[in-house]
Scaffold this active site. Structure first.
Site, mmCIF file in Angstrom:
data_model
loop_
_atom_site.group_PDB
_atom_site.id
_atom_site.type_symbol
_atom_site.label_atom_id
_atom_site.label_comp_id
_atom_site.label_asym_id
_atom_site.label_seq_id
_atom_site.Cartn_x
_atom_site.Cartn_y
_atom_site.Cartn_z
ATOM 1 N N GLU A 101 1.464 -0.916 -0.066
ATOM 2 C CA GLU A 101 -0.251 0.271 0.058
ATOM 3 C C GLU A 101 0.832 0.972 -0.019
ATOM 4 O OE1 GLU A 101 -2.763 1.838 -0.356
ATOM 5 O OE2 GLU A 101 -3.915 1.890 1.035
ATOM 6 N N ASP A 105 -3.886 5.620 6.205
ATOM 7 C CA ASP A 105 -4.658 6.539 6.837
ATOM 8 C C ASP A 105 -4.699 6.486 7.627
ATOM 9 O OD1 ASP A 105 -5.562 9.162 7.491
ATOM 10 O OD2 ASP A 105 -5.881 10.239 5.471
ATOM 11 N N PHE A 154 -1.264 15.760 3.733
ATOM 12 C CA PHE A 154 -1.584 15.213 2.203
ATOM 13 C C PHE A 154 -0.424 15.747 1.871
ATOM 14 C CE2 PHE A 154 -3.235 14.783 -1.774
ATOM 15 C CZ PHE A 154 -4.556 13.667 -1.438
HETATM 16 P P1 5GP Z 1 -6.915 5.342 4.833
HETATM 17 O O1 5GP Z 1 -8.736 4.238 3.755
HETATM 18 O O2 5GP Z 1 -6.103 4.663 5.226
HETATM 19 O O3 5GP Z 1 -8.307 6.564 5.821
HETATM 20 O O4 5GP Z 1 -6.740 5.757 3.243
HETATM 21 C C1 5GP Z 1 -5.692 5.021 2.082
HETATM 22 C C2 5GP Z 1 -6.057 5.889 1.053
HETATM 23 O O5 5GP Z 1 -6.439 7.117 1.193
HETATM 24 C C3 5GP Z 1 -4.692 5.595 0.439
HETATM 25 O O6 5GP Z 1 -3.956 4.342 -0.350
HETATM 26 C C4 5GP Z 1 -4.122 6.970 -0.613
HETATM 27 O O7 5GP Z 1 -5.223 6.386 -1.439
HETATM 28 C C5 5GP Z 1 -5.415 8.194 -0.012
HETATM 29 N N1 5GP Z 1 -4.280 8.576 0.981
HETATM 30 C C6 5GP Z 1 -4.332 9.189 2.589
HETATM 31 N N2 5GP Z 1 -3.471 9.954 2.617
HETATM 32 C C7 5GP Z 1 -3.224 10.533 1.466
HETATM 33 C C8 5GP Z 1 -2.157 11.230 1.574
HETATM 34 O O8 5GP Z 1 -1.864 12.477 2.024
HETATM 35 N N3 5GP Z 1 -2.037 11.485 0.005
HETATM 36 C C9 5GP Z 1 -2.734 11.064 -0.798
HETATM 37 N N4 5GP Z 1 -2.152 11.505 -2.386
HETATM 38 N N5 5GP Z 1 -3.428 9.606 -0.818
HETATM 39 C C10 5GP Z 1 -3.539 9.445 0.958
#
Ligand code: 5GP
Length: 181
Positions: A101, A105, A154
């Site tokens: 991955e 986040d 971000f």
């Molecule tokens: P989660 O489900 O853990 O909240 O988010 C995971 C997905 O969200 C990651 O695979 C990515 O695609 C997106 N994501 C989370 N944080 C960021 C970030 O800081 N930048 C970007 N570009 N995508 C993020």
């Protein structure tokens, strides 16, 4: 949607290389007694560059596959919903599987996908994430190999996008976004 300016560098290409090399050593050590090739599965689209670099640092027989997952649509806000946009071509039952991955986040994406893959009865299943934002965690996600922890910002570049842009940047940069959780 206004496009942010080119981001300021947070993790330079040379540091990325060191992180990926270290992960490759850890993963190689972990799987050195695997009976069959390791199955390395990248989550599209964000992990495509990290995955390409990582597999070249793993000194073991392996095969690769990709899962298409979309979680944020074209925004920087998490909907908390995961959509499978492309399934594996590989039967992973009885195989040693490493899920790759880009960034963890809230943990919802990786944990949802990990559970989905676990139902297919692999011999083992571990997760490697290039970046992790521990402050943002909402679920107890299993992440076995972490490249680097970062603050709640971000980030884009090295595969990570904002509205599909910036994935090609060779470094990780931080952009200021209003409205991000
Ligand atoms: P989660 O489900 O853990 O909240 O988010 C995971 C997905 O969200 C990651 O695979 C990515 O695609 C997106 N994501 C989370 N944080 C960021 C970030 O800081 N930048 C970007 N570009 N995508 C993020």
């Amino acid at each position: 949607m206004d496009m942010p300016e080119v981001p300021a560098c947070l993790i330079a290409a040379a540091e990325i290389h060191k992180i990926v090399r270290r992960l490759g050593v850890e993963i190689t050590a972990c799987y050195r007694h695997c009976p069959r090739e390791l199955v390395v599965i990248g989550l599209l689209k964000g992990a495509f560059i990290f995955m390409a670099d990582l597999v070249r640092q793993i000194d073991l027989p392996l095969v690769i596959d990709f899962l298409g997952v979309s979680s944020y649509g074209d925004t920087a806000l998490s909907s908390g919903e995961i959509h499978l946009t492309m399934d594996l071509a590989t039967d992973i039952s009885g195989r040693d599987v490493l899920l790759v991955e880009d960034i963890v986040d809230t943990g919802v994406t990786v944990e949802t996908v990990r559970r989905l893959l676990a139902q297919r009865q692999p011999r083992s299943l571990k997760v490697c994430a290039f970046l992790s934002k521990p402050e943002c965690r909402r679920v107890d996600a299993q992440v076995d190999f972490i490249g680097r922890e970062i603050e709640n910002a971000f980030v884009v570049g090295y595969g990570l996008d904002y509205a599909q842009s910036f994935r090609h940047l060779p470094f990780v940069g931080k952009i200021g976004l209003s409205g991000k959780k």
